[in-house]
Design an enzyme around this catalytic site. Structure first.
Site, mmCIF file in Angstrom:
data_model
loop_
_atom_site.group_PDB
_atom_site.id
_atom_site.type_symbol
_atom_site.label_atom_id
_atom_site.label_comp_id
_atom_site.label_asym_id
_atom_site.label_seq_id
_atom_site.Cartn_x
_atom_site.Cartn_y
_atom_site.Cartn_z
ATOM 1 C CG HIS A 17 -1.695 1.280 1.366
ATOM 2 N ND1 HIS A 17 -2.677 1.665 0.475
ATOM 3 C CD2 HIS A 17 -1.606 2.281 2.283
ATOM 4 C CE1 HIS A 17 -3.170 2.843 0.841
ATOM 5 N NE2 HIS A 17 -2.540 3.244 1.929
ATOM 6 C CE LYS B 26 -6.725 8.961 5.520
ATOM 7 N NZ LYS B 26 -6.683 7.645 4.907
ATOM 8 C CB THR C 47 -4.753 0.645 3.116
ATOM 9 O OG1 THR C 47 -5.433 1.844 3.451
ATOM 10 C CG2 THR C 47 -5.427 -0.033 1.942
#
Ligand code: MN
Length: 419
Positions: free
Chosen positions: A137, A257, A353
């Protein structure tokens, strides 16, 4: 070994093939049914074992747990009892559910059909920290936004990079999310604009829930870390990519976020996941001694993400695995506390992630559509670059070995239009 992990154990409760909730799992959650209050339950097959009812029958005498631990709206009080009592509680529950147990004739008092129950956010989350611990990621993002030849920043293989997130907006599976609004800067030369996020994304993550830690100023080593981790959940860390791109320099993620992060309702204990440990990647360069560890601390957990458009069939957009992490939970917790930062029962630490090395294993639309340049072809003929209004994003996860399955159920979230 925890006797609850014994693969030969079978339950008197019917457990369908491929159920995430075998007798070897026994995850904890908070449920309610009808007019009854919130309370602690344990998933078994398609049922929930009502621990409050079990305690009332006198079946948990000398366990160290009392009615108030189970007739509770969160797992926090129960978790406050610490790792060894919690471990033995799961063993006792396994004994009660074991084939031949004489409490099978109390089934109508202590079991609730999951279809008749509502699940609730299981933890009163004190603090939420998000890491960035999957190499693929970090590499993908580095390629897209910086330079494929220097995709990882110089600190990445030395530090489990993380940031402090927002606990108040962590929500339960099933809670819909309105598309967030915010500032974006679509072109370099024009001033910023305000409006609904256009690049709404999921992040496939797993979270772990801590137990009460040490006093402020003390640290938890990688060798001690397991004693301070209760269990794990699936975690969708929603992200507004266009808002993120404009706001994140120099202090990192903020409004892109903190509008929502979704967690699955059942907390699978670290004890139940022990049989699925696997070696992690060789860490080169060698990490500093406080991040070094012995033994296998990665876990083989199959992860899947599906997008279900309104009124249509779902499309699987990602198959990943928690074993693809570069930094493991023990390293993350050791790093988090190495400066003396204290953790408490009910803190949530998320993985970042989780992307595997191959296409089809990427854990965000940012990577799947490669910044919107490669639209994903859906089952219903439509395309996705990012998440659209009325899409439902569903994440699932399970570990499986020698015919024993320990799973997480799912975290499912529908996106509604901007408020
Ligand atoms: Mn994240």
């Amino acid at each position: 070994m925890n006797r609850a992990n014994d693969p030969s154990r079978k339950s008197w409760v019917f457990v369908p093939n491929n159920s995430d909730f075998s007798i070897q799992n026994l995850p904890f959650g908070i449920f309610s049914e009808g007019l009854g209050g919130k309370r602690v339950g344990v998933a078994i097959g398609n049922q929930i074992l009502d621990l409050s009812a079990v305690e009332k029958l006198g079946l948990l005498k000398n366990s160290g747990f009392h009615q108030s631990d189970f007739a509770a709206a969160t797992l926090n009080q129960m978790m406050g009892k610490g790792k060894s009592l919690l471990c033995e509680l799961r063993n006792k529950i396994s004994d009660l559910l074991l084939e031949g147990s004489d409490i099978a004739n109390k089934a109508d008092i202590i079991l609730i059909d999951q279809r008749n129950a509502s699940m609730h956010l299981p933890i009163k989350i004190g603090d939420y920290t998000d890491f960035y611990s999957s190499e693929q990621h970090a590499y993908n993002v580095g390629c897209m936004f910086r330079d494929p030849n220097n995709a990882l920043l110089p600190n990445w293989k030395h530090i489990p990079v993380g940031y402090h997130g927002r606990a108040s907006s962590v929500i339960n599976s099933g809670t819909p999310v309105h598309r967030p609004k915010g500032q974006q800067k679509p072109t370099d030369n024009d001033p910023p604009v305000f409006g609904p996020c256009k690049l709404l994304d999921f992040e496939l993550e797993m979270g772990f829930i801590t137990l009460e830690g040490k006093p402020l100023g003390d640290s938890i080593s990688t060798a001690e870390a397991n004693e301070y981790i209760f269990g794990m959940c699936l975690f969708n860390d929603w992200s507004a990519r266009d808002i993120q791109k404009w706001e994140y320099i120099p202090l990192g993620p903020f409004l892109a976020k903190n509008f929502a992060s979704s967690m699955s309702p059942w907390i699978v204990t670290l004890d139940a996941l022990e049989p699925f440990r696997v070696p992690g990647p060789v860490q080169d360069p060698k990490v500093l001694p406080y991040l070094d560890y012995d033994g296998d601390h990665h876990i083989d957990i199959n992860l899947q993400v599906a997008i279900q458009p309104e009124g249509s069939t779902e499309s699987i957009v990602c198959n990943s695995n928690y074993k693809h992490m570069y930094w493991n939970m023990q390293q993350q917790l050791a790093h988090h506390t190495v400066n003396g930062c204290d953790i408490h029962a009910g803190d949530l630490l998320a993985s970042g992630t989780i992307s595997g090395p191959e296409e089809g294993q990427f854990g965000s639309m940012l990577e799947i559509s490669w910044k919107g340049t490669k639209p994903f072809a859906m089952q219903d003929g439509s395309e996705r670059k990012f998440i659209q209004d009325l899409d439902t994003v569903i994440m699932r996860g399970h570990a499986e070995k020698d015919g024993i399955r320990v799973g997480f159920g799912e975290v499912s979230t529908k996106i509604l239009p901007t408020k």
